[in-house]
Design a protein around this motif. Structure first.
Motif, mmCIF file in Angstrom:
data_model
loop_
_atom_site.group_PDB
_atom_site.id
_atom_site.type_symbol
_atom_site.label_atom_id
_atom_site.label_comp_id
_atom_site.label_asym_id
_atom_site.label_seq_id
_atom_site.Cartn_x
_atom_site.Cartn_y
_atom_site.Cartn_z
ATOM 1 N N VAL A 100 0.850 -1.185 0.000
ATOM 2 C CA VAL A 100 0.000 0.000 0.000
ATOM 3 C C VAL A 100 0.886 1.235 0.000
ATOM 4 O O VAL A 100 1.837 1.325 0.780
ATOM 5 C CB VAL A 100 -0.911 0.022 1.243
ATOM 6 N N ARG A 153 0.632 -4.942 3.789
ATOM 7 C CA ARG A 153 -0.497 -5.325 4.638
ATOM 8 C C ARG A 153 -1.131 -6.585 4.078
ATOM 9 O O ARG A 153 -0.948 -6.926 2.916
ATOM 10 C CB ARG A 153 -1.555 -4.215 4.696
ATOM 11 N N PHE A 201 -4.831 -8.236 3.314
ATOM 12 C CA PHE A 201 -6.234 -7.865 3.156
ATOM 13 C C PHE A 201 -7.088 -9.113 2.981
ATOM 14 O O PHE A 201 -6.663 -10.093 2.373
ATOM 15 C CB PHE A 201 -6.422 -6.981 1.918
ATOM 16 N N ASP A 211 -8.432 -4.479 5.689
ATOM 17 C CA ASP A 211 -7.072 -4.626 6.201
ATOM 18 C C ASP A 211 -7.098 -5.593 7.376
ATOM 19 O O ASP A 211 -7.797 -5.375 8.366
ATOM 20 C CB ASP A 211 -6.552 -3.257 6.630
ATOM 21 N N ASP A 212 -6.305 -6.668 7.262
ATOM 22 C CA ASP A 212 -6.319 -7.740 8.250
ATOM 23 C C ASP A 212 -4.984 -7.827 9.002
ATOM 24 O O ASP A 212 -4.687 -8.825 9.637
ATOM 25 C CB ASP A 212 -6.634 -9.068 7.552
#
Length: 86
Positions: free
Chosen positions: A54, A64, A66, A71-72
């Motif tokens: 990102v 990140r 996702f 967003d996880d």
């Protein structure tokens, strides 16, 4: 492409029925906001999915994870694959 809420979205990569699905890169310009967000990695149904790099205007890119656009948490650098334009 311009969405109903005024965002402009540019995408290059794998798609199905005109929607980002697979590996690619997406730039999202929010209406009335200077700058853009950049996503590179996996996509499913037009949303970031899996390991995604990102980039936000004025910030260093970060990795990140996702899940269907949500967003996880922190991404796994060993699992991320950069998009290569061919």
């Amino acid at each position: 492409m311009r969405t109903d809420d005024g965002r402009a979205i540019e995408f290059i990569g794998e798609a199905r029925s005109g929607t980002a699905n697979g590996h690619g890169a997406m730039i999202v310009h929010e209406a009335g906001v200077v700058g853009a967000a950049w996503f590179e990695g996996g996509f499913r149904d037009g949303r970031p999915h899996g390991q995604v790099k990102v980039g936000l205007s004025g910030q260093e890119p970060y990795l990140r994870r996702f899940e269907d656009g949500v967003d996880d948490g922190r991404g796994d650098p060993d699992a991320w694959q950069p998009f290569t334009f061919q």
